[in-house]
Design a protein around this motif. Structure first.
Motif, PDB file in Angstrom:
ATOM      1  N   GLU A  42       0.829  -1.206   0.000  1.00  0.00           N
ATOM      2  CA  GLU A  42       0.000   0.000   0.000  1.00  0.00           C
ATOM      3  C   GLU A  42       0.866   1.261   0.000  1.00  0.00           C
ATOM      4  N   SER A  43       1.983   1.220   0.706  1.00  0.00           N
ATOM      5  CA  SER A  43       2.827   2.413   0.805  1.00  0.00           C
ATOM      6  C   SER A  43       3.573   2.720  -0.481  1.00  0.00           C
ATOM      7  N   VAL A  44       3.736   1.729  -1.368  1.00  0.00           N
ATOM      8  CA  VAL A  44       4.470   1.958  -2.616  1.00  0.00           C
ATOM      9  C   VAL A  44       3.559   1.920  -3.838  1.00  0.00           C
ATOM     10  N   GLY A  45       2.265   2.015  -3.610  1.00  0.00           N
ATOM     11  CA  GLY A  45       1.329   2.079  -4.733  1.00  0.00           C
ATOM     12  C   GLY A  45       0.887   0.736  -5.259  1.00  0.00           C
ATOM     13  N   GLY A  46       1.193  -0.345  -4.541  1.00  0.00           N
ATOM     14  CA  GLY A  46       0.798  -1.677  -4.996  1.00  0.00           C
ATOM     15  C   GLY A  46      -0.591  -2.091  -4.577  1.00  0.00           C
TER      16      GLY A  46
ATOM     17  N   VAL B 117      12.421   0.997  -0.893  1.00  0.00           N
ATOM     18  CA  VAL B 117      11.776   0.056  -1.798  1.00  0.00           C
ATOM     19  C   VAL B 117      11.337   0.884  -3.006  1.00  0.00           C
ATOM     20  N   PRO B 118      12.044   0.768  -4.148  1.00  0.00           N
ATOM     21  CA  PRO B 118      11.776   1.658  -5.289  1.00  0.00           C
ATOM     22  C   PRO B 118      10.323   1.624  -5.734  1.00  0.00           C
ATOM     23  N   VAL B 119       9.833   2.803  -6.083  1.00  0.00           N
ATOM     24  CA  VAL B 119       8.440   2.991  -6.505  1.00  0.00           C
ATOM     25  C   VAL B 119       8.407   3.292  -7.997  1.00  0.00           C
ATOM     26  N   ALA B 120       7.381   2.806  -8.667  1.00  0.00           N
ATOM     27  CA  ALA B 120       7.245   3.001 -10.109  1.00  0.00           C
ATOM     28  C   ALA B 120       7.429   4.470 -10.488  1.00  0.00           C
ATOM     29  N   GLU B 121       8.317   4.722 -11.442  1.00  0.00           N
ATOM     30  CA  GLU B 121       8.598   6.098 -11.860  1.00  0.00           C
ATOM     31  C   GLU B 121       7.463   6.679 -12.682  1.00  0.00           C
ATOM     32  N   THR B 122       6.743   5.832 -13.394  1.00  0.00           N
ATOM     33  CA  THR B 122       5.557   6.284 -14.132  1.00  0.00           C
ATOM     34  C   THR B 122       4.398   5.377 -13.775  1.00  0.00           C
ATOM     35  N   ALA B 123       3.233   5.954 -13.612  1.00  0.00           N
ATOM     36  CA  ALA B 123       2.035   5.189 -13.279  1.00  0.00           C
ATOM     37  C   ALA B 123       0.807   6.049 -13.540  1.00  0.00           C
ATOM     38  N   THR B 124      -0.328   5.398 -13.725  1.00  0.00           N
ATOM     39  CA  THR B 124      -1.585   6.126 -13.946  1.00  0.00           C
ATOM     40  C   THR B 124      -2.438   6.165 -12.695  1.00  0.00           C
TER      41      THR B 124
ATOM     42  N   ALA C 234      -3.484   6.870  -8.907  1.00  0.00           N
ATOM     43  CA  ALA C 234      -3.158   7.953  -7.974  1.00  0.00           C
ATOM     44  C   ALA C 234      -2.290   7.462  -6.817  1.00  0.00           C
ATOM     45  N   SER C 235      -2.538   6.232  -6.340  1.00  0.00           N
ATOM     46  CA  SER C 235      -1.780   5.719  -5.201  1.00  0.00           C
ATOM     47  C   SER C 235      -0.296   5.611  -5.533  1.00  0.00           C
ATOM     48  N   ALA C 236       0.014   5.158  -6.754  1.00  0.00           N
ATOM     49  CA  ALA C 236       1.409   5.017  -7.151  1.00  0.00           C
ATOM     50  C   ALA C 236       2.058   6.370  -7.387  1.00  0.00           C
ATOM     51  N   VAL C 237       1.319   7.299  -7.942  1.00  0.00           N
ATOM     52  CA  VAL C 237       1.865   8.644  -8.180  1.00  0.00           C
ATOM     53  C   VAL C 237       2.229   9.300  -6.849  1.00  0.00           C
ATOM     54  N   LYS C 238       1.336   9.194  -5.884  1.00  0.00           N
ATOM     55  CA  LYS C 238       1.603   9.776  -4.572  1.00  0.00           C
ATOM     56  C   LYS C 238       2.790   9.086  -3.896  1.00  0.00           C
ATOM     57  N   ALA C 239       2.854   7.767  -4.014  1.00  0.00           N
ATOM     58  CA  ALA C 239       3.961   7.022  -3.419  1.00  0.00           C
ATOM     59  C   ALA C 239       5.284   7.422  -4.041  1.00  0.00           C
ATOM     60  N   ARG C 240       5.294   7.691  -5.359  1.00  0.00           N
ATOM     61  CA  ARG C 240       6.523   8.101  -6.029  1.00  0.00           C
ATOM     62  C   ARG C 240       6.999   9.461  -5.514  1.00  0.00           C
ATOM     63  N   GLU C 241       6.083  10.369  -5.283  1.00  0.00           N
ATOM     64  CA  GLU C 241       6.446  11.683  -4.761  1.00  0.00           C
ATOM     65  C   GLU C 241       7.109  11.543  -3.387  1.00  0.00           C
ATOM     66  N   GLU C 242       6.551  10.682  -2.555  1.00  0.00           N
ATOM     67  CA  GLU C 242       7.118  10.458  -1.229  1.00  0.00           C
ATOM     68  C   GLU C 242       8.497   9.800  -1.340  1.00  0.00           C
ATOM     69  N   TYR C 243       8.629   8.887  -2.285  1.00  0.00           N
ATOM     70  CA  TYR C 243       9.891   8.194  -2.489  1.00  0.00           C
ATOM     71  C   TYR C 243      10.995   9.179  -2.892  1.00  0.00           C
ATOM     72  N   VAL C 244      10.697  10.059  -3.818  1.00  0.00           N
ATOM     73  CA  VAL C 244      11.686  11.035  -4.280  1.00  0.00           C
ATOM     74  C   VAL C 244      12.136  11.925  -3.127  1.00  0.00           C
ATOM     75  N   ARG C 245      11.199  12.256  -2.253  1.00  0.00           N
ATOM     76  CA  ARG C 245      11.540  13.102  -1.111  1.00  0.00           C
ATOM     77  C   ARG C 245      12.552  12.402  -0.202  1.00  0.00           C
ATOM     78  N   HIS C 246      12.347  11.109   0.045  1.00  0.00           N
ATOM     79  CA  HIS C 246      13.265  10.370   0.912  1.00  0.00           C
ATOM     80  C   HIS C 246      14.617  10.141   0.239  1.00  0.00           C
ATOM     81  N   VAL C 247      14.591   9.823  -1.043  1.00  0.00           N
ATOM     82  CA  VAL C 247      15.843   9.556  -1.754  1.00  0.00           C
ATOM     83  C   VAL C 247      16.779  10.756  -1.692  1.00  0.00           C
ATOM     84  N   ALA C 248      16.204  11.950  -1.683  1.00  0.00           N
ATOM     85  CA  ALA C 248      17.022  13.162  -1.651  1.00  0.00           C
ATOM     86  C   ALA C 248      17.866  13.250  -0.381  1.00  0.00           C
ATOM     87  N   ALA C 249      17.452  12.531   0.656  1.00  0.00           N
ATOM     88  CA  ALA C 249      18.195  12.586   1.923  1.00  0.00           C
ATOM     89  C   ALA C 249      19.301  11.542   2.000  1.00  0.00           C
TER      90      ALA C 249
END
Length: 650
Positions: A534-538, A621-628, A630-645
């Motif tokens: 659920e946290s990664v858009g699955g 846990v890598p999240v899909a870079e492209t998806a249609t 909403a759950s995956a899109v939101k998870a990707r945004e959160e993932y990018v935020r963490h990766v930056a750290a």
């Protein structure tokens, strides 16, 4: 003239193994304590027959030595090589690993299988042993070395390589591998196998692949091959220059933090760590493998670290200027995938017996046995009266006290007629156990809750296999642990998903009278992975144990699977606990039981398993870079935020 004994290869191997010992700190133990086996073609006529000659089975006798009189040779002799019957090859390795860990790696078990699927079933267990640096000797049968019939049943034909068999799958997960294609080749291979099993740096799974024709072939073995050998388990001391640099690093740190890993336990370095921590007041966090290095109520213990760690330990990690790793591999759960140790000037001091781990994170290495190294570091620091700053001590002491209130809140369970949550199950168990109890777990949501919440009372109470996090480990490992510690209560904590992976060794526990306690927590699926999904858009795809709904999704009612009835059908005594009140009574009854006993409890909800505090640090846990969706899109945004750290420590 050198005296010889004419034996088959299998008989010689079993006799050789019976004469191997380890020694450390004056403690001498049998290296190979027993052999686990499932027989088929490939080992039944070789190792199987040899174990009849040497093992504790009906009619088993010790083959007479050349000087033995006829009268004495006719009498039953003491057991030479105990044998245990398994139900699944992977599970036998798990049992052997549990035994080895409980024995401090000073004693191990061997596992024999047939060729084909029996051998390939070893691979997962071998990987677990090697990842966790725990010794196990694997003796899979192999196809004919002489190839009189080719192919034989279960043989994998490889058109481009005639010398390959399925046993080659074990090469990458073994610390040593050899195929014994001639009788005399056993002697150097067996000695090398013992060397690796007893090497604190290189130990893990060791494989001797045994072609079935070679196992049964006779040879005139020199008697010296069967002489007792004692393998000294080394405690290397630190280099003087490295020790001096370590002392300088500790003295220069304002916010030091010790990270205790599994090497503390392997070295039996818990007292040395407690002495250093008390003398310097440096806080100690622990990895999954290192938890219990200090008692939970030791003033310097701040709990688990990393993705499944406590808020106290993780906040200290974020601001630490010196991280002192003791026997840790710095896995991604410990480092929060490279985001946890965030101070700009943070440096690492790595006390490890393995140079490979000692140099991680660009750390300053202190290559030594954990106990020897800690004692040397303490001895060097004591005359200098070095201690952590009082304000720092007050800070982590107060933070730990606040965390313990959160643990109390998660554990709190009134004695009422409601289903418990998973943390409440742990809380009731926490009220019941003493220093003697041992808890075993490996996968699902329980490792996270245990790492955050469990209050370890002794150095070996907390037995969570998280190097490989292998579902199905718990029940067979509990059998191995109980064999090594027959007078202590041993608990296997399993979710329903893990239970369904490998309940088979319940039969072994019943057969051998190994009084393990199994706690099954029913939450109707892979709840831990469901939450991760659920946290990664699955969207929790394929993680619930439910009937198919009209839209072909697994969202119907829970499956009518009765795991308690299953455990009972395998011969285990089962206590059903429907409420908190039932649970208290059932766990207390199970603890006193002298037969294998199961406590079955359905947790409060089907979709959520834990009222424990959420993760205090990230995990990549890598999240899909492209998806249609909403759950995956939101998870990707959160993932990018963490990766930056994330940062690389160079």
């Amino acid at each position: 003239m050198t005296s010889t004994a004419r034996l088959t290869v299998a008989q010689a191997l079993v006799r050789f193994l019976a004469a191997q010992y380890t020694e450390r700190d004056g403690e001498r133990r049998r290296l190979i304590g027993a052999v686990w086996g499932i027989f088929g073609h490939g080992n039944v006529a070789g190792i199987g027959q040899a174990l009849v000659e040497y093992a504790t089975v009906p009619g088993g006798r010790t083959p007479p030595a050349p000087s033995t009189s006829p009268a004495s040779s006719a009498s039953p002799a003491p057991p030479v090589m105990p044998f245990h019957q398994g139900r699944n090859e992977q599970a036998m390795v798990h049992a052997a690993v549990g035994y080895a860990r409980q024995c401090g790696r000073l004693s191990a078990h061997a596992v024999t299988t047939s060729i084909g699927p029996g051998a390939t079933n070893l691979v997962t267990g071998a990987a677990l042993a090697t990842v966790n640096h725990l010794p196990v000797l694997l003796l899979p049968g192999d196809v004919f070395a002489a190839r009189p019939a080719d192919p034989v049943l279960q043989q994998l034909e490889v058109p481009f390589a005639g010398d390959v068999s399925v046993n080659d799958c074990l090469r990458p997960v073994s610390k040593y591998f050899d195929r014994i294609t001639r009788p005399e080749a056993l002697m150097p291979a067996a000695l090398q196998a013992m060397r690796v099993l007893t090497d604190p740096v290189d130990t893990g799974a060791v494989t001797l692949a045994l072609p079935q024709d070679v196992q049964a072939e006779a040879y005139d073995w020199p008697e010296e091959f069967f002489a007792e050998r004692t393998w000294a388990v080394r405690r290397p001391a630190p280099d003087a220059g490295e020790l001096a640099r370590a002392v300088e690093a500790v003295r220069g740190a304002r916010r030091p933090l010790i990270v205790a890993g599994g090497g503390v336990h392997h070295s039996r370095a818990e007292e040395a760590l407690a002495h250093l921590a008390s003398a310097t007041r440096i806080p100690v966090a622990s990895t999954q493998a290192g938890k219990g290095s200090l008692r939970w109520d030791h003033p310097q213990d701040v709990g688990g670290i990393g993705h499944t760690g406590t808020a106290t330990a993780d906040e200290l990690a974020r601001t630490a200027d010196l991280v002192i790793g003791v026997g840790t591999r710095y896995t991604d759960f410990t480092t929060a995938s490279g985001t946890l140790f965030a101070a700009p000037d943070v440096r690492f001091l790595n006390l490890n017996i393995a140079a490979y781990d000692g140099h991680k994170l660009a750390g300053s290495p202190l290559i030594a046995d954990a106990r020897t190294g800690l004692e040397a570091l303490t001895e060097a620091l004591l005359p200098l009266r070095h201690r952590a700053e009082p304000a720092y001590v007050t800070e982590y002491t107060d933070d730990k006290e606040r965390w313990e209130y959160r643990v109390d809140a998660a554990y709190e369970a009134e004695d009422v007629d409601v289903r418990p949550t998973q943390p409440q199950v742990l809380g009731v168990l926490d009220e019941l156990v003493t220093d003697e109890d041992i808890l075993i777990n490996a996968a699902g949501s329980l490792p996270g809750d245990l790492h955050k919440l469990w209050r370890a009372r002794s150095r070996d109470q907390y037995h969570v296999e998280y190097g490989y996090s292998c579902m199905g480990y718990e029940i067979p490992a509990a059998i191995g642990v109980r064999m090594a510690a027959p007078d202590r209560p041993v608990w296997a904590l399993v979710g329903d998903g893990t239970y369904l992976m490998m309940p088979t060794e319940i039969v072994t526990a019943v057969q051998e009278g190994v009084a393990i306690k199994v706690v099954i927590l029913q939450n109707h699926g892979y709840a831990s992975i469901g939450g991760l999904s659920e946290s990664v858009g699955g969207e929790r795809l394929g993680t619930a144990y439910r009937r198919l709904a009209a839209d072909r999704t697994y969202t119907g009612v829970p499956l009518p699977v009765d795991l308690a009835a299953n455990a009972a059908s395998l011969g285990m005594r089962v206590l059903r606990a429907r409420t908190v009140r039932d649970l208290r009574a059932a766990l207390a009854e199970a603890r006193e039981a002298d037969t294998p006993t199961c406590v079955y409890v359905e947790t409060e909800t089907a979709d959520t398993v834990s009222g424990a505090p959420p993760a205090q640090a990230w995990w990549d846990v890598p999240v899909a870079e492209t998806a249609t969706r909403a759950s995956a899109v939101k998870a990707r945004e959160e993932y990018v935020r963490h990766v930056a750290a994330r940062r690389r420590h160079l």
